[in-house]
Structures are given as structure tokens and as C-alpha cells.
Design a protein around this motif. Structure first.
Motif, mmCIF file in Angstrom:
data_model
loop_
_atom_site.group_PDB
_atom_site.id
_atom_site.type_symbol
_atom_site.label_atom_id
_atom_site.label_comp_id
_atom_site.label_asym_id
_atom_site.label_seq_id
_atom_site.Cartn_x
_atom_site.Cartn_y
_atom_site.Cartn_z
ATOM 1 N N SER A 103 69.251 -35.196 -48.831
ATOM 2 C CA SER A 103 70.118 -35.362 -47.676
ATOM 3 C C SER A 103 70.959 -34.106 -47.522
ATOM 4 O O SER A 103 71.245 -33.415 -48.502
ATOM 5 N N LEU B 187 70.970 -34.733 -42.084
ATOM 6 C CA LEU B 187 69.518 -34.604 -42.166
ATOM 7 C C LEU B 187 69.041 -35.305 -43.427
ATOM 8 O O LEU B 187 69.547 -35.045 -44.522
ATOM 9 N N GLY C 5 65.533 -35.911 -45.538
ATOM 10 C CA GLY C 5 64.209 -35.308 -45.575
ATOM 11 C C GLY C 5 63.393 -35.683 -46.797
ATOM 12 O O GLY C 5 63.931 -35.942 -47.876
ATOM 13 N N GLU D 193 59.779 -34.178 -48.700
ATOM 14 C CA GLU D 193 58.859 -33.038 -48.722
ATOM 15 C C GLU D 193 57.920 -33.168 -49.902
ATOM 16 O O GLU D 193 58.307 -33.640 -50.979
ATOM 17 N N TYR E 130 56.275 -32.121 -44.612
ATOM 18 C CA TYR E 130 57.629 -32.668 -44.675
ATOM 19 C C TYR E 130 57.920 -33.478 -43.423
ATOM 20 O O TYR E 130 57.296 -33.310 -42.369
ATOM 21 N N SER F 93 61.618 -34.940 -41.481
ATOM 22 C CA SER F 93 63.079 -34.937 -41.497
ATOM 23 C C SER F 93 63.598 -35.828 -40.382
ATOM 24 O O SER F 93 63.085 -35.785 -39.257
ATOM 25 N N HIS F 94 64.600 -36.616 -40.698
ATOM 26 C CA HIS F 94 65.253 -37.469 -39.707
ATOM 27 C C HIS F 94 66.694 -37.017 -39.562
ATOM 28 O O HIS F 94 67.412 -36.886 -40.553
ATOM 29 N N TRP G 153 63.565 -36.583 -34.925
ATOM 30 C CA TRP G 153 62.584 -36.513 -36.002
ATOM 31 C C TRP G 153 61.858 -35.178 -35.923
ATOM 32 O O TRP G 153 61.484 -34.738 -34.838
#
Length: 567
Positions: free
Chosen positions: A329, A362, A364, A366, A383, A385-386, A423
Motif C-alpha cells: 500500500s 494505492l 498493489g 505484483e 501487476y 493497482s487500485h 484501476w
């Protein structure tokens, strides 16, 4: 370098005696107007032609047509960089002093100087970045020998001076906006070595002492001061008057401070598990006491925001195979540029301060897999990411109006706002391998996709590049290396652009930014010990193209020669 008639001279010298060592470096570069490629799309042969330039003659702006449409007039600039480092080492401590300075000449904003009105006349007679200056002074010290705790600290001071000088076509008033930024920073970090926990097995993460560390931790803080001034100058009679500043004229300041730690939770065989975390406080105050140009319904913007972030990483390594995965995060508080600037992102659009802007977060995940065996290296990475509350430019209002006059244009009001949700997905492939004892190949492919929720609908996220990559071959024999490389980019279609103009669609085509590819070659020749000649020929086909979001075409066929010597 032929495409911009570049001339660069660099010299550096390192020296040492006893406990002392030093490094001095100096670079000066001069770039002429950049020549773009001559090979254009036959369906649109005049795309991105350089057509005109403006000169002021006897108190009147006069338009001159350019003879060569491939020479992007008003793109030249020069730059100077200097660096001095000193180091001293005792029995237990090592100390460094680092001084860096950089400056430029006037840097014309080529894209703005090509903007034109519906009648075909230029919008601007002048749009320059003034000479920019950057200064860095830092002092760093660290332990040389330690049984358990290895630590280091750094104290730094940075100063930036920049300006924007703008004058509209046939307008005698020239506006100058000047910014002075100062940053004072301090950081301390330490690591506990394996000796601090006897009888435990930990991965070989080495510190400067040569022992593996199982715990790293630290503290850092930065203080930012931003001062902004502006004035307007009559270019014919030197009269001067007030003008609107880019940032709050009464000054702004920020503070960022945090503590962090990362620890190796588990290490056995080929597996490693690592945990990291950071707690941070961000503060900002921007003062809007000057109401001459904008009577904002607030006198200041201030906040004090705490945040906590973390990451968990797992690594598996065995016989040339590596798998790495992580979940993390992150947090970014709005800075002065985000929350307090008045800025025309494009003619006819102005971005105003938004005191209700919130931080963006963020989350994420990965994962990456790498394989290395028999001279072959390959990797695949993905990856997702939100971002709940991603910062993006959206339509707004000022005093109930959705458009206001700004610098001679009726401009739509925009503000930086928090999108409901966003997103971002991405993937990358990489390869480098030995095809024969002398022939090597390499390649890379990158793809990114982003969407955000605005007004209950999905829209593209700004600044997302199209699919792009490169492929190449290198042949090596003793003192000679030959290389051939192809760089390429896919289309950025109109429907994939951000809706508020941050992707500079006006510098592309009505259908978006066309895809492109170039062929490039190089020759490295080691003439003798310490002397190397490098020849490059880039964009061999002389293709005219622009990278996504750019307002200036890339270099056309470009021959580069450099000679490096050391003694």
C-alpha cells in the motif's frame, strides 16, 4: 549529434591521498533547433510541419514563414552541470561532502509556440522557461566497522529557481512568473547484522560491513518552502505592472516526516519472506492573501495528514529460477503543485486550487518470474493497482462560473479532484540472451491499461502510454561491438486519451497518436587502453514521429559521435 547540432564536452577527475578522496565533474552542452524526420505518412504529408516563427519589429509582431519544415525552430537550449565530491575515512567512520550545481539558458516551449488560433495565427509570440538553476549541498556519514549496528545519516539542502516568460501574439505585455523552492532534509537509517541474532539463518543481504542484515529501520524529514512572484513588462517602453502568480504569492510550505522499518520474517532454503512498513506525517500550508486577480472563497489551505503503509514480499530462488511476489500500500498527500497552483494546462483551460483535495492511496499486487541459465535471461512481470481517490483533472467552477478570463483567453475552469476509483494493470516481458559466442539478442515489451470512475462512468486514466518496446542484436569481437536495435510504439487511439487534455491530444492527430518504429545502430571501438570511439546512427529511415503526449517531434536521422578517454 547531428539532429540538434549538439556539442557536449564532459571532463571529470578523481584523486585520493591517505584518508582523503575527491571527484570533480563538469559538463557543458549546447543544442540547436531539433530536426525532425522527413519521411511522413503519405496520407498526411504535412503532419507536424514547422511553419512559422515570430519576430518583433518596430513594435509589431511579424510572422515569418520557415524555409525548412523539418527544422523545429525555437527548440534550442544549453545546459551546464558541475559536481564536486569529497570523502574522508577514519577507522570507524566515513564522511562525504557532495556539491552539485546545474543551470540552463532560456528554454523555449516549442509546443506552445506552435499553438495557433482558428484564423491560423500563432497564439504566443514568446513562451520561454527562464534560466533554471538547481543547487544541492549534502553531507553524509556512515559507520565503517560495527559488530551489530551499522548506521548512516545525511543532511541536505536543495534550492531551485525557475521561471516562465509568456507573451501573446500582438500583445506588448510580457508576463514573468518566478518560483524559488528550498528543501532542507535529514535522514538516518540503521541495520542490525546477523551477529545480533545468533543461531538464526537469514538471507545474504549484505551491508557495507559485509555481514547480512536482518532488520533495517530509519527516520527522515523534509521541509519545503515555495515562494512565487510575478510581474508583467511592456516590451516596448519597459513599464511594469503586477501579474498573477503560479503559486500563492504569500508563500507556501510543506513538511514530510516518517519512520520506517523492514525485517526478514522467514528465510529457509530457497524461500524468503520480508515485511516492511512506514508511518508518515504530511503537512501543508498555502496562504492566499493577495486577492487582486483571484478572490478565492478561502484565505489559506492547510492540512496535517498521518498515514501508514506497508508491504509484504515473498521471494523464491533456486537453480536459476526466481519468483518474486509482493502486496503493498502507498500514500501521497497533495503537494503545493497539486492543491494550490493556478495554471493553464492548455489555451482555453485553467486549473484552479481545490482546498477539498484529499490524499490518494494505492493498493498493489505484483508478481515477477525470472529465469537465468546457459547465457539466457528472461523475465515476465505483471501487476494490478487500485487507487481509491486517484488525483485527476476534472471540470469545476469558480464563483458559480464554469469559464473565466485568464491571460487573455476565456478558459474553462478545471480543478484537480479525487476520482471515485481507478484501476491500473500492467505487464512486461524482458529477454537478453547469447545466441552464439559473439552474437547477443535482447528485447522488451511493456503494456499498461488504466481506467477511472468519473461521474459514475468509466474513463481512461491520463498519462497511460501505449504498448511499446524494443528488439535488438549485438555482435562483439575483441575491441569492437556492433549493434542494431528497433524501437517501436503502438497507436494511442483517440478513445484511449484522458478527457481533460492532460495527454496533449491537440499535438497528435484527430485519431490519436500514430504508432511508429525506428531502426538504430551503433559501433563501439576500443582504440587502445583507455580510449573508446562510439558511433551511432539513430532513426535510420528518417521517420517523422512523436512519442505519446509529446508536443515536439522526435529527432530525425541522427548521427552521433563521441570520443572517451581516461588516464
Amino acid at each position: 549529434s547531428s539532429a540538434a547540432v549538439e556539442r557536449t564536452l564532459h571532463a571529470d577527475a578523481s584523486y585520493s591521498k591517505g584518508n582523503w578522496a575527491g571527484l570533480s565533474s563538469f559538463t557543458i552542452s549546447d543544442f540547436g533547433d531539433l530536426r525532425q524526420g522527413a519521411l511522413t505518412d503519405p496520407r498526411d504529408p504535412g503532419r507536424w510541419d514547422a511553419r512559422f516563427t515570430v519576430r518583433r519589429i518596430q513594435g509589431k509582431d511579424t510572422l515569418f514563414q520557415l524555409k525548412d519544415p523539418n527544422i523545429q525552430t525555437n527548440s534550442r537550449y544549453g545546459q551546464l552541470n558541475a559536481m564536486q565530491k569529497l570523502g574522508w575515512q577514519g577507522k570507524k567512520m566515513r564522511h562525504y561532502l557532495n556539491l552539485q550545481y546545474a543551470t540552463t539558458r532560456l528554454v523555449p516551449r516549442y509546443d506552445r509556440l506552435t499553438d495557433s488560433s482558428a484564423s491560423g495565427l500563432p497564439l504566443f509570440a514568446r513562451w520561454d522557461y527562464g534560466p533554471e538553476e538547481q543547487l544541492l549541498l549534502s553531507f553524509h556519514s556512515e559507520t565503517v566497522q560495527s559488530d551489530r549496528l551499522h548506521w548512516s545519516q545525511a543532511l541536505s539542502y536543495q534550492q531551485f529557481k525557475e521561471s516562465r516568460i509568456v507573451r501573446r501574439f500582438q500583445n506588448p505585455w510580457e508576463q514573468s512568473q518566478n518560483e524559488h523552492i528550498q528543501v532542507l532534509g535529514y535522514s538516518w537509517q540503521g541495520s542490525l547484522t546477523e551477529r545480533g541474532r545468533r543461531g538464526s539463518a537469514y538471507p545474504q543481504r549484505k551491508t557495507a560491513t559485509g555481514m547480512s542484515a536482518w532488520l533495517r529501520f530509519g527516520f527522515d524529514a523534509q521541509f519545503h518552502w515555495v515562494n512565487s512572484k510575478a510581474w508583467a513588462l511592456h516590451v516596448d517602453d519597459s513599464l511594469q505592472k503586477a501579474a498573477e502568480t503560479r503559486y500563492p504569492s504569500a508563500g507556501s510550505h510543506m513538511i514530510q516526516s516518517g519512520i520506517w522499518a523492514e525485517a526478514l520474517l522467514f528465510s529457509k532454503g530457497a524461500s524468503t519472506l520480508q515485511l516492511g512498513g512506514r508511518i508518515q506525517i504530511n503537512g501543508l500550508q498555502a496562504n492566499f492573501s493577495d486577492t487582486l486577480f483571484f478572490s478565492f472563497p478561502f484565505q489559506e489551505i492547510n492540512y496535517l495528514l498521518p498515514s501508514a503503509n506497508g508491504s509484504l514480499t515473498y521471494i523464491f530462488e533456486k537453480k536459476g529460477h526466481t519468483f518474486r511476489s509482493s502486496a503493498s500500500s502507498s500514500f501521497r498527500a497533495p503537494n503545493v503543485d497539486d492543491i494550490a497552483k493556478v495554471f493553464d494546462s492548455q489555451p482555453g483551460s485553467v486549473i484552479l486550487p481545490n482546498p477539498n483535495l484529499r490524499p490518494e492511496y494505492l493498493l498493489g499486487i505484483e508478481a515477477e518470474y525470472r529465469i537465468q541459465m546457459r547465457g539466457q535471461h528472461a523475465a515476465v512481470l505483471g501487476y494490478v493497482s487500485h487507487a481509491p481517490g486517484l488525483l485527476s483533472v476534472q471540470s469545476g467552477q469558480f464563483m458559480g462560473q464554469d469559464s473565466i478570463p485568464y491571460q487573455g483567453f476565456m478558459s474553462a475552469v478545471n480543478t484537480l479532484q479525487n476520482a471515485t476509483s481507478a484501476w491500473i494493470f500492467g505487464a512486461q516481458l524482458r529477454y537478453r540472451g547469447q545466441l552464439s559466442p559473439r552474437l547477443h539478442a535482447f528485447g522488451q515489451l511493456t503494456y499498461t491499461y488504466g481506467r477511472q470512475v468519473v461521474n459514475q462512468g468509466w474513463q481512461p486514466v491520463d498519462h497511460i502510454p501505449p504498448l511499446h518496446g524494443q528488439l535488438g542484436l549485438e555482435w562483439r569481437k575483441k575491441s569492437i561491438e556492433l549493434g542494431l536495435r528497433a524501437d517501436f510504439s503502438d497507436w494511442k487511439r483517440l478513445e484511449e486519451y484522458g478527457l481533460q487534455g492532460e495527454d496533449n491530444l491537440r499535438y497528435a492527430t484527430p485519431w490519436g497518436m500514430p504508432g511508429w518504429w525506428t531502426l538504430n545502430s551503433h559501433l563501439n571501438w576500443k582504440l587502445r587502453q583507455g580510449i573508446q570511439l562510439r558511433l551511432q546512427l539513430n532513426n535510420i529511415l528518417d521517420l517523422r514521429y512523436r512519442a505519446f503526449s509529446s508536443g515536439i517531434s522526435a529527432a530525425g536521422r541522427n548521427f552521433m559521435i563521441s570520443l572517451n578517454g581516461s588516464f
